[in-house]
Design a protein around this motif. Structure first.
Motif, PDB file in Angstrom:
ATOM      1  N   ASN A  59       6.890  32.992   4.837  1.00 38.62           N
ATOM      2  CA  ASN A  59       6.684  34.213   4.054  1.00 38.62           C
ATOM      3  C   ASN A  59       6.296  33.941   2.601  1.00 38.62           C
ATOM      4  OD1 ASN A  59       7.132  36.329   5.921  1.00 38.62           O
ATOM      5  ND2 ASN A  59       9.334  35.947   5.857  1.00 38.62           N
ATOM      6  N   ASP A  60       6.237  32.664   2.217  1.00 38.16           N
ATOM      7  CA  ASP A  60       6.000  32.294   0.818  1.00 38.16           C
ATOM      8  C   ASP A  60       4.495  32.299   0.511  1.00 38.16           C
ATOM      9  OD1 ASP A  60       5.878  31.179  -1.699  1.00 38.16           O
ATOM     10  OD2 ASP A  60       7.406  29.650  -1.293  1.00 38.16           O
ATOM     11  N   ASP A  61       4.016  33.416   0.010  1.00 38.85           N
ATOM     12  CA  ASP A  61       2.585  33.531  -0.304  1.00 38.85           C
ATOM     13  C   ASP A  61       2.178  32.612  -1.447  1.00 38.85           C
ATOM     14  OD1 ASP A  61       1.838  35.335   1.670  1.00 38.85           O
ATOM     15  OD2 ASP A  61       2.290  37.088   0.432  1.00 38.85           O
ATOM     16  N   ASN A  62       3.084  32.376  -2.397  1.00 40.89           N
ATOM     17  CA  ASN A  62       2.754  31.475  -3.505  1.00 40.89           C
ATOM     18  C   ASN A  62       2.508  30.057  -2.997  1.00 40.89           C
ATOM     19  OD1 ASN A  62       2.937  33.439  -5.521  1.00 40.89           O
ATOM     20  ND2 ASN A  62       5.134  33.101  -5.812  1.00 40.89           N
ATOM     21  N   ALA A  63       3.357  29.620  -2.064  1.00 43.66           N
ATOM     22  CA  ALA A  63       3.166  28.285  -1.487  1.00 43.66           C
ATOM     23  C   ALA A  63       1.871  28.232  -0.687  1.00 43.66           C
ATOM     24  CB  ALA A  63       4.359  27.928  -0.605  1.00 43.66           C
ATOM     25  N   ALA A  64       1.549  29.308   0.018  1.00 41.40           N
ATOM     26  CA  ALA A  64       0.311  29.355   0.795  1.00 41.40           C
ATOM     27  C   ALA A  64      -0.903  29.259  -0.124  1.00 41.40           C
ATOM     28  CB  ALA A  64       0.254  30.633   1.618  1.00 41.40           C
ATOM     29  N   ARG A  65      -0.862  30.010  -1.214  1.00 38.47           N
ATOM     30  CA  ARG A  65      -1.992  29.949  -2.160  1.00 38.47           C
ATOM     31  C   ARG A  65      -2.112  28.568  -2.788  1.00 38.47           C
ATOM     32  NH1 ARG A  65      -0.591  35.547  -3.098  1.00 38.47           N
ATOM     33  NH2 ARG A  65       1.050  34.944  -4.561  1.00 38.47           N
ATOM     34  N   ALA A  66      -0.975  27.925  -3.059  1.00 33.40           N
ATOM     35  CA  ALA A  66      -1.004  26.585  -3.646  1.00 33.40           C
ATOM     36  C   ALA A  66      -1.626  25.570  -2.694  1.00 33.40           C
ATOM     37  CB  ALA A  66       0.409  26.159  -4.037  1.00 33.40           C
ATOM     38  N   LEU A  85       0.854  -1.183   0.000  1.00 30.37           N
ATOM     39  CA  LEU A  85       0.000   0.000   0.000  1.00 30.37           C
ATOM     40  C   LEU A  85       0.891   1.234   0.000  1.00 30.37           C
ATOM     41  CD1 LEU A  85      -3.036   1.110   0.661  1.00 30.37           C
ATOM     42  CD2 LEU A  85      -2.169   1.290   3.002  1.00 30.37           C
ATOM     43  N   ASN A  86       0.431   2.298  -0.667  1.00 31.42           N
ATOM     44  CA  ASN A  86       1.062   3.595  -0.440  1.00 31.42           C
ATOM     45  C   ASN A  86       0.033   4.537   0.154  1.00 31.42           C
ATOM     46  OD1 ASN A  86      -0.231   5.115  -2.705  1.00 31.42           O
ATOM     47  ND2 ASN A  86       1.036   3.802  -4.012  1.00 31.42           N
ATOM     48  N   LEU A  87       0.529   5.500   0.920  1.00 29.91           N
ATOM     49  CA  LEU A  87      -0.330   6.430   1.649  1.00 29.91           C
ATOM     50  C   LEU A  87       0.071   7.848   1.291  1.00 29.91           C
ATOM     51  CD1 LEU A  87      -2.362   7.184   3.955  1.00 29.91           C
ATOM     52  CD2 LEU A  87      -0.397   7.084   5.515  1.00 29.91           C
ATOM     53  N   GLU A  88      -0.881   8.607   0.771  1.00 37.58           N
ATOM     54  CA  GLU A  88      -0.636  10.017   0.469  1.00 37.58           C
ATOM     55  C   GLU A  88      -1.354  10.879   1.502  1.00 37.58           C
ATOM     56  OE1 GLU A  88      -1.057  13.326  -3.117  1.00 37.58           O
ATOM     57  OE2 GLU A  88      -1.828  11.303  -3.407  1.00 37.58           O
ATOM     58  N   VAL A  89      -0.609  11.718   2.188  1.00 36.22           N
ATOM     59  CA  VAL A  89      -1.166  12.610   3.191  1.00 36.22           C
ATOM     60  C   VAL A  89      -1.397  13.972   2.541  1.00 36.22           C
ATOM     61  CG1 VAL A  89      -0.844  13.687   5.442  1.00 36.22           C
ATOM     62  CG2 VAL A  89       0.059  11.383   5.020  1.00 36.22           C
ATOM     63  N   ARG A  90      -2.648  14.430   2.567  1.00 40.76           N
ATOM     64  CA  ARG A  90      -3.000  15.714   1.970  1.00 40.76           C
ATOM     65  C   ARG A  90      -3.623  16.622   3.033  1.00 40.76           C
ATOM     66  NH1 ARG A  90      -5.847  14.441  -3.913  1.00 40.76           N
ATOM     67  NH2 ARG A  90      -4.206  13.046  -4.748  1.00 40.76           N
ATOM     68  N   PRO A  91      -3.094  17.839   3.190  1.00 36.33           N
ATOM     69  CA  PRO A  91      -3.648  18.740   4.200  1.00 36.33           C
ATOM     70  C   PRO A  91      -4.966  19.369   3.750  1.00 36.33           C
ATOM     71  CG  PRO A  91      -1.860  19.816   3.035  1.00 36.33           C
ATOM     72  CD  PRO A  91      -1.906  18.401   2.532  1.00 36.33           C
ATOM     73  N   VAL A  92      -5.887  19.448   4.676  1.00 44.24           N
ATOM     74  CA  VAL A  92      -7.140  20.172   4.473  1.00 44.24           C
ATOM     75  C   VAL A  92      -6.998  21.493   5.230  1.00 44.24           C
ATOM     76  CG1 VAL A  92      -9.634  20.192   4.893  1.00 44.24           C
ATOM     77  CG2 VAL A  92      -8.474  18.046   4.243  1.00 44.24           C
ATOM     78  N   ASP A 136      -3.964  25.708  10.313  1.00 50.93           N
ATOM     79  CA  ASP A 136      -3.712  24.633   9.352  1.00 50.93           C
ATOM     80  C   ASP A 136      -2.753  25.096   8.269  1.00 50.93           C
ATOM     81  OD1 ASP A 136      -5.320  22.635  10.467  1.00 50.93           O
ATOM     82  OD2 ASP A 136      -7.092  23.255   9.348  1.00 50.93           O
ATOM     83  N   LEU A 137      -2.972  26.299   7.770  1.00 44.60           N
ATOM     84  CA  LEU A 137      -2.133  26.824   6.699  1.00 44.60           C
ATOM     85  C   LEU A 137      -0.694  26.979   7.174  1.00 44.60           C
ATOM     86  CD1 LEU A 137      -1.800  28.006   3.870  1.00 44.60           C
ATOM     87  CD2 LEU A 137      -2.516  30.224   4.794  1.00 44.60           C
ATOM     88  N   THR A 138      -0.511  27.558   8.357  1.00 42.66           N
ATOM     89  CA  THR A 138       0.832  27.786   8.883  1.00 42.66           C
ATOM     90  C   THR A 138       1.579  26.477   9.106  1.00 42.66           C
ATOM     91  OG1 THR A 138       0.120  29.837   9.946  1.00 42.66           O
ATOM     92  CG2 THR A 138       2.125  28.810  10.794  1.00 42.66           C
ATOM     93  N   ILE A 139       0.932  25.513   9.742  1.00 45.11           N
ATOM     94  CA  ILE A 139       1.601  24.232  10.001  1.00 45.11           C
ATOM     95  C   ILE A 139       1.879  23.495   8.693  1.00 45.11           C
ATOM     96  CG2 ILE A 139       1.377  21.970  11.081  1.00 45.11           C
ATOM     97  CD1 ILE A 139      -0.201  23.283  13.318  1.00 45.11           C
TER      98      ILE A 139
END
Length: 256
Positions: free
Chosen positions: A198-205, A105-112, A118-121
């Motif tokens: 500080n990476d707003d692009n990563a936050a938006r992604a 099995l493989n497991l993909e963890v995706r943040p909600v 949640d965004l910061t962590i």
């Protein structure tokens, strides 16, 4: 697959017994009984692979295990979700040993992303890269009670600032809640952590990926799971996930 599923039961039985009410342990389905009666010890198989140590970044998260495994599980998690932290404690280690390590099995963890915490962590965890993802992910989950107490104890004015979720708010939150020190104590660079916050692009992604999962899988609660691309209806904890996995791998067990 017999060895893997027996080990899965052994690893998860104690946690499940504590979580299930007495009447559930005598369910007509027999599944909780199987878990209750699972062996309490096991002999490690020296032939087992180490796929559970393989982690790679995906478009929407991080995948652990054999990318060519016969089954794929997606775990949708929020770092501020208490049930998600419980699942990490009860289920993720068992999955590592029983199904991920041997490559079944493989497991993909995706943040909600439900809120600014949640965004910061999620930014901080992603910042560590694949090689440190599991350690960072589980660190925040295992210590959730401690840092969530700091959140609830903070003045309302401070919580309002954090809730903005902008760069300054993310940095202030990480410092006030000791998120940066938690990771720095594990070898992370404070300079790199600040850059990630500080990476707003990563936050938006991250927000876009979370929204995409809501649209594609209709994820409404956490933790939720998708097995082989299909959302598992009503499965939101280890007690509910175990019998699904047991059934999924039963044909392989029968051939052993």
């Amino acid at each position: 697959m017999k060895t893997s599923l027996a080990l899965l039961a052994a690893c998860g039985a104690a946690a499940l017994a504590a979580a299930l009410p007495a009447n559930a342990q005598t369910s007509p389905s027999g599944t909780p009984n199987q878990l209750r009666d699972a062996p309490s010890a096991f002999v490690p198989d020296a032939r087992r692979a180490a796929w559970h140590a393989e982690v790679e970044r995906t478009e929407r998260g991080f995948r652990i295990g054999n990318p060519d495994a016969e089954a794929s599980l997606i775990e949708f998690v929020s770092y501020t979700c208490g049930h998600c932290a419980t699942f990490t404690r009860e289920g993720e280690g068992a999955l590592d040993l029983a199904l991920l390590a041997p490559g079944h099995l493989n497991l993909e963890v995706r943040p909600v992303i439900r809120n600014a915490i949640d965004l910061t962590i999620s930014l901080l965890v992603a910042c560590q890269g694949p090689e440190r993802f599991k350690d960072s992910h589980r660190l925040f989950m295992m210590r959730q009670d401690a840092w969530m107490k700091k959140v609830t104890d903070a003045p309302a004015s401070q919580q309002a600032i954090w809730a903005r979720g902008d760069r300054a708010a993310r940095v202030a939150m990480a410092q006030a809640l000791d998120f940066d020190d938690m990771l720095a104590n594990r070898g992370a660079s404070l300079v790199d952590l600040r850059s990630c916050l500080n990476d707003d692009n990563a936050a938006r992604a991250l927000i876009a990926s979370s929204n995409a999962d809501r649209g594609q899988f209709a994820v409404t609660g956490t933790p939720s799971f998708a097995l082989d691309g299909e959302l598992l209806d009503g499965v939101h904890n280890w007690a509910a996930l175990y019998p699904v996995l047991e059934a999924r791998f039963r044909p392989d067990r029968a051939r052993d």
